[in-house]
Design a protein around this motif. Structure first.
Motif, mmCIF file in Angstrom:
data_model
loop_
_atom_site.group_PDB
_atom_site.id
_atom_site.type_symbol
_atom_site.label_atom_id
_atom_site.label_comp_id
_atom_site.label_asym_id
_atom_site.label_seq_id
_atom_site.Cartn_x
_atom_site.Cartn_y
_atom_site.Cartn_z
ATOM 1 N N THR A 1 -10.315 -7.891 -10.093
ATOM 2 C CA THR A 1 -9.692 -6.940 -9.168
ATOM 3 C C THR A 1 -8.605 -7.631 -8.347
ATOM 4 O OG1 THR A 1 -10.077 -5.413 -7.316
ATOM 5 C CG2 THR A 1 -11.472 -7.362 -7.406
ATOM 6 N N GLN B 1 -13.320 -1.003 4.972
ATOM 7 C CA GLN B 1 -12.476 -1.063 3.771
ATOM 8 C C GLN B 1 -12.119 0.359 3.393
ATOM 9 O OE1 GLN B 1 -15.721 -3.085 1.272
ATOM 10 N NE2 GLN B 1 -14.788 -1.772 -0.269
ATOM 11 N N GLY B 2 -11.361 0.530 2.301
ATOM 12 C CA GLY B 2 -10.823 1.848 1.968
ATOM 13 C C GLY B 2 -11.854 2.952 1.896
ATOM 14 N N ARG B 3 -12.976 2.669 1.235
ATOM 15 C CA ARG B 3 -13.960 3.734 1.048
ATOM 16 C C ARG B 3 -14.588 4.162 2.365
ATOM 17 N NH1 ARG B 3 -16.986 0.255 -3.310
ATOM 18 N NH2 ARG B 3 -14.840 -0.444 -3.450
ATOM 19 N N ASP C 1 -3.129 8.199 -0.272
ATOM 20 C CA ASP C 1 -3.943 6.997 -0.470
ATOM 21 C C ASP C 1 -2.936 5.866 -0.664
ATOM 22 O OD1 ASP C 1 -5.211 4.810 -1.650
ATOM 23 O OD2 ASP C 1 -6.737 6.037 -2.624
ATOM 24 N N SER D 1 -6.784 1.008 2.029
ATOM 25 C CA SER D 1 -7.593 -0.183 1.846
ATOM 26 C C SER D 1 -6.701 -1.380 2.139
ATOM 27 C CB SER D 1 -8.126 -0.260 0.409
ATOM 28 O OG SER D 1 -8.637 -1.568 0.170
ATOM 29 N N LYS E 1 -5.689 -4.423 -0.408
ATOM 30 C CA LYS E 1 -4.607 -4.458 -1.399
ATOM 31 C C LYS E 1 -3.317 -4.809 -0.643
ATOM 32 C CE LYS E 1 -7.844 -1.860 -3.559
ATOM 33 N NZ LYS E 1 -9.080 -1.400 -2.911
ATOM 34 N N ARG F 1 -8.621 -3.745 -17.775
ATOM 35 C CA ARG F 1 -7.638 -4.070 -16.729
ATOM 36 C C ARG F 1 -7.710 -5.553 -16.377
ATOM 37 N NH1 ARG F 1 -8.044 -1.872 -10.535
ATOM 38 N NH2 ARG F 1 -9.562 -3.574 -10.460
HETATM 39 N N1 F0G Z 1 -8.248 4.016 -3.450
HETATM 40 C C1 F0G Z 1 -7.710 3.297 -4.455
HETATM 41 C C2 F0G Z 1 -6.495 3.799 -5.167
HETATM 42 C C3 F0G Z 1 -8.291 2.064 -4.827
HETATM 43 O O1 F0G Z 1 -7.743 1.356 -5.819
HETATM 44 C C4 F0G Z 1 -9.433 1.603 -4.128
HETATM 45 C C5 F0G Z 1 -10.076 0.345 -4.497
HETATM 46 C C6 F0G Z 1 -9.952 2.379 -3.081
HETATM 47 C C7 F0G Z 1 -9.319 3.590 -2.765
HETATM 48 C C8 F0G Z 1 -11.143 1.959 -2.286
HETATM 49 O O2 F0G Z 1 -10.836 0.870 -1.461
HETATM 50 O O3 F0G Z 1 -12.291 -0.993 -2.321
HETATM 51 O O4 F0G Z 1 -11.269 -1.078 -0.032
HETATM 52 O O5 F0G Z 1 -13.127 0.484 -0.529
HETATM 53 N N2 F0G Z 1 -9.848 -0.267 -5.579
HETATM 54 C C9 F0G Z 1 -10.401 -1.560 -6.004
HETATM 55 C C10 F0G Z 1 -9.962 -1.854 -7.414
HETATM 56 C C11 F0G Z 1 -11.863 -1.710 -5.787
HETATM 57 O O6 F0G Z 1 -10.489 -2.829 -8.003
HETATM 58 O O7 F0G Z 1 -9.081 -1.174 -7.938
HETATM 59 P P1 F0G Z 1 -11.936 -0.239 -1.074
#
Ligand code: F0G
Length: 443
Positions: free
Chosen positions: A45, A94-96, A210, A246, A249, A388
């Motif tokens: 990731t 974090q994002g979620r 997002d 998040s 990233k 990926r």
């Molecule tokens: N939205 C998108 C587009 C993401 O790619 C991710 C996380 C999240 C929300 C959630 O964010 O992990 O900080 O809670 N993507 C990671 C990945 C886990 O490997 O693509 P998060």
């Protein structure tokens, strides 16, 4: 031209091939079960795995760990206001965590949510509110190799058809994910952002962005990589009602995220939900130092020299794999190479997990960790057998890319010998099975 010099050296050794085979077996052929010390190049990731800058490490020491009103919160608010143009900011772990706060406040059971493509956690949080997530990608996943710019765009006409079918009153919100992670990290055009904003205004529902990879998306919208990158990055949010981010990233941080909204009432509701689920709204489940690191990271993420280095590294990996004959989605998106394992292993059926065969072959032949996004991760769907390889930010150099390309060379050589896998045990929900499934090679 930008490069990075190493200030802290962390040795990484490549276990020998016999050891790698043994580690794979011990991990039940699921690379989520590998110790990271056994991984030579970790492309699982790009989330939270990048190298922070010396400025960010300096900011960590400035961190103010006060429960309420910490300096780090002010720094984050200032950065979000400068870079994205939003004043109402709620940090989250974090994002979620942000998705939980925002969609819990916005959605009612029975609502429909439209998005270019929902990321897994977004879809799950919408479902957790009793609502339904519908994807409106401009290019279906199986046609992502099509020659077209901005393949991450939102299909406005498809969305309109869904709205006509279910009725305007059932639309909870419209989301745009930039870049579109689940569509091979492909970018979204500024015109498309505008068109989606028009649609949300017409339906009179909140327009959510997002923004995980907003800076990478801005770069694709700046044809000359020019100095207006900051303006382009900010203009993406001009018409948004809410941002969910998040920081792992394009916040260039190891942990963190935030929600930002325009509406004061919604802001208050999200603050209250933050107190319940994340922590007091001036820290949102983070240490004060993490807020500081994310504030600095956001600023660095829109530096044109950083972005040119970042996006070029990803596209170099993709182009070199393509030159080797690896079926990879082109042009490159912002954060990862996406390889179609179904084309490498045309002798393996979807039921024998060609994507997982590639993931295991990459580890066995070169100690590389990637992630399967095909029949194992998405059971019951008819999607391509994608794998990926996500590049952590500022972490790896050209010698690592060389090693990835050489490993693919070897993987292609032995492709015909792969027998595929079967699942021996898959605890938990079917949608999450790839995280903990146990597998074995077929006889
Ligand atoms: N939205 C998108 C587009 C993401 O790619 C991710 C996380 C999240 C929300 C959630 O964010 O992990 O900080 O809670 N993507 C990671 C990945 C886990 O490997 O693509 P998060």
């Amino acid at each position: 031209m930008r490069t990075y010099r190493t200030k802290v050296a962390e040795p990484v050794d490549l276990p020998d091939r016999e050891q790698r085979k043994a580690y794979l077996e011990q991990a039940d052929y699921n690379v989520f079960n590998l110790d990271s010390d056994a991984v030579f190049i970790d492309l699982l990731t790009d989330s939270g795995t990048g190298a922070m800058s010396s400025e960010q490490w300096g900011a960590l020491l400035r961190g103010d760990e006060a429960y309420a009103g910490s300096r780090g919160f002010d720094a984050l608010k200032e950065a979000v206001s400068q870079i994205m143009g939003f004043g109402n900011v709620v940090p989250v772990h974090q994002g979620r965590g942000g998705e939980h706060l925002l969609y819990g406040a916005l959605l009612e059971p029975g609502d429909i949510v439209l998005n270019n493509t929902h990321f897994d956690t977004t879809r799950a949080h919408i479902a957790a509110q009793g609502a339904t997530a519908i994807d409106c990608p401009v290019v279906p996943l199986e046609q992502l190799s099509a020659d077209r710019p901005f393949k991450g765009d939102f299909a406005v006409e498809t969305a309109r058809a869904h709205i006509d079918r279910v009725g305007v009153s059932r639309i909870g919100c419209i989301i745009l994910t930039i870049t579109n992670n689940s569509a091979a990290g492909q970018p979204v055009s500024l015109e498309n952002i505008d068109a989606v904003a028009d649609l949300a205004a017409e339906v009179d529902v909140p327009f959510v962005i997002d923004a995980c990879r907003f800076a990478e998306n801005a770069y694709f919208n700046a044809p000359d990589g020019a100095g207006e990158l900051k303006d382009i990055a900010r203009s993406q949010f001009d018409r948004a009602d809410a941002i969910v981010m998040s920081g792992k990233k394009d916040g260039l941080a190891n942990i963190g995220g935030f929600v930002a909204v325009r509406d004061d009432e919604l802001f208050e509701e999200i603050r209250q939900r933050c107190i319940l689920y994340e922590g007091f709204p001036s820290y949102g489940g983070l240490a004060g130092r993490d807020l500081e690191a994310m504030a600095v990271g956001l600023t660095e993420a829109v530096d044109p020299a950083y972005l040119a280095h970042r996006v070029t590294q990803v596209s170099e990996l993709v182009e070199r794999l393509d030159d080797l004959g690896v079926p990879v989605i082109r042009p490159a998106g912002g954060h990862a190479a996406f390889v179609d394992a179904g084309m490498i292993y045309s002798h393996l059926s979807a039921a024998t997990f060609p994507g997982q065969a590639l993931v295991c072959a990459l580890y066995r032949e070169g100690g590389i960790r990637a992630v399967e996004l095909g029949s194992l991760a998405f059971p019951g769907t008819d999607r391509p057998e994608l794998v990926r390889l996500a590049l952590p930010r500022r972490m790896y150099h050209r010698e690592h890319i060389d090693h990835v390309v050489q490993t693919f060379d070897r993987v292609l050589e032995v492709a015909e010998d792969e027998v595929g896998f079967e699942i021996t045990d898959a605890p938990g929900q079917p949608e999450l099975r790839h995280f903990s499934a146990r597998l074995q090679p077929r006889d």
